[in-house]
Design a protein around this motif. Sequence first.
Motif, PDB file in Angstrom:
ATOM      1  N   ILE A  64       0.838  -1.206   0.000  1.00 32.59           N
ATOM      2  CA  ILE A  64       0.000   0.000   0.000  1.00 32.59           C
ATOM      3  C   ILE A  64       0.870   1.252   0.000  1.00 32.59           C
ATOM      4  O   ILE A  64       0.653   2.193  -0.781  1.00 32.59           O
ATOM      5  CB  ILE A  64      -0.941  -0.011   1.215  1.00 32.59           C
ATOM      6  CG1 ILE A  64      -2.000  -1.099   1.051  1.00 32.59           C
ATOM      7  CG2 ILE A  64      -1.602   1.360   1.400  1.00 32.59           C
ATOM      8  CD1 ILE A  64      -2.827  -1.336   2.304  1.00 32.59           C
TER       9      ILE A  64
ATOM     10  N   LEU B  46       1.136   3.882  -3.032  1.00 33.07           N
ATOM     11  CA  LEU B  46       0.778   5.266  -2.726  1.00 33.07           C
ATOM     12  C   LEU B  46       1.913   6.197  -3.145  1.00 33.07           C
ATOM     13  O   LEU B  46       1.683   7.279  -3.719  1.00 33.07           O
ATOM     14  CB  LEU B  46       0.489   5.407  -1.233  1.00 33.07           C
ATOM     15  CG  LEU B  46       0.045   6.792  -0.745  1.00 33.07           C
ATOM     16  CD1 LEU B  46      -1.233   7.233  -1.450  1.00 33.07           C
ATOM     17  CD2 LEU B  46      -0.149   6.777   0.766  1.00 33.07           C
ATOM     18  N   THR B  47       3.145   5.762  -2.883  1.00 33.71           N
ATOM     19  CA  THR B  47       4.320   6.523  -3.323  1.00 33.71           C
ATOM     20  C   THR B  47       4.343   6.664  -4.839  1.00 33.71           C
ATOM     21  O   THR B  47       4.564   7.766  -5.375  1.00 33.71           O
ATOM     22  CB  THR B  47       5.604   5.820  -2.852  1.00 33.71           C
ATOM     23  OG1 THR B  47       5.656   5.824  -1.424  1.00 33.71           O
ATOM     24  CG2 THR B  47       6.841   6.515  -3.401  1.00 33.71           C
TER      25      THR B  47
ATOM     26  N   SER C  61       4.696   8.070   6.140  1.00 32.93           N
ATOM     27  CA  SER C  61       4.504   6.680   5.715  1.00 32.93           C
ATOM     28  C   SER C  61       4.436   5.749   6.917  1.00 32.93           C
ATOM     29  O   SER C  61       3.578   4.849   6.981  1.00 32.93           O
ATOM     30  CB  SER C  61       5.646   6.252   4.790  1.00 32.93           C
ATOM     31  OG  SER C  61       5.687   7.035   3.614  1.00 32.93           O
TER      32      SER C  61
END
Length: 414
Positions: free
Chosen positions: A15, A19-20, A66
């Motif tokens: 995830i 997302l990065t 993060s």
Amino acid sequence: MQPPKKLHEDWIAVILAFLTIGLVIAGLRPALPRYSWSSGGDLWHQISDTANLLKAGTLFLWVLGSLLLARFLARDYQPAALFRGLVTIVLISLLAQLITSNKQLKDLGLEVVLFSLLLGLFISNVIGLPAWVKPALQTELYIKIGLVLLGTNVIFGDILEAGLLGIIQSVLVVFTVWYFTFWLCKMLGLDDEFRMMISSAVSICGVSAAIATSGAIEGDNKKLSHVISLVMIVAIPMMLFMPYIANWAGMSPAVAGAWLGGTIDTSGAVVAAGTVLGKEALKYATIVKFSQNVLLGIAAFLISLYWSYNKKKANYEKPTLRTIWDRFPKFVLGFMAASLLFSFVLPAPVVAAVKGPLKELQTYWFALAFTCIGLETTFKDIFSMENGKPALAFIIAQLFNIFFTLIVAYLVFK
């Protein structure tokens, strides 16, 4: 409102990595600070440079955000403890980057992850690890995020463009070296977990393979850290001396590159060593190493299958597809998905624009991970664990890998 169900660390890594990727594609692209110095005056000027301070601060906030999201998904809320430890780890990794930015060291091709590991080892073995750093020692999470991001740079088109020869070599080397190492570890009396992790680390792609194998067999984290330390320590002399041996032996660029790519266990070290021999050798070294990276997903599946069916405890239920799925390291799926996304889905201009920033973020996560490995490892553990048998097995297997891969490289690329 109920918090979300606790997720496995593998899924959290996937995830965070995707997302990065999404944020970078959208235009948010944090970059590593840029240093290049040969004197103390140059170094201080670059450390105090506003642009570099902003880049360092942005990366810290990126990682902190993060990890806070990771803790939320894992339902483990310790933000204050996390902050204190992460500041220390980031500063150590930044110091490693400053060291590797020295112009003389740059010429040697030494990596930031190497000095991250060495600084961590120095603190752990000489100074001692403060207890307040430990909450931020999320070694496996850092590496798994980096490995999923690594998939964005494993482009199938690049591998196929170099021809089938590199893939043929990779398959021959991986399977032969894996089985030799597995047999050797058995002869030395190592347990099954060590046998699996060492065999994968030597034969496939070093740290990445060790992590994937540990996930597939639900291995002991202490043994995994031990194997990762061996990978990094043994990679140093290989990276430094193998290019000069190749030159001395008069190898062609294709043979030399294939030899380096098939034996050196970290992608960064492969690139550093290949660069010494020139662009043509670097091309073949990179292709062979990437071909082995592609085999990581297949290997993880086969290992999880083998472990589920052959390593059953007493009263253990008959393995099912669910058992295999539970054991399979999910971050490997993220690695493969990222590779497929960047190979076949995203437009070429987008891939070209974001590969560099994603590579830098991957390097940063790996640097943090190797700092943690050093902080968690003592030299006494490396050379005394199991009476030094894991280290002996790794070194002997790597020597076999060096000679066998050289023979295959000559046969395939001559």
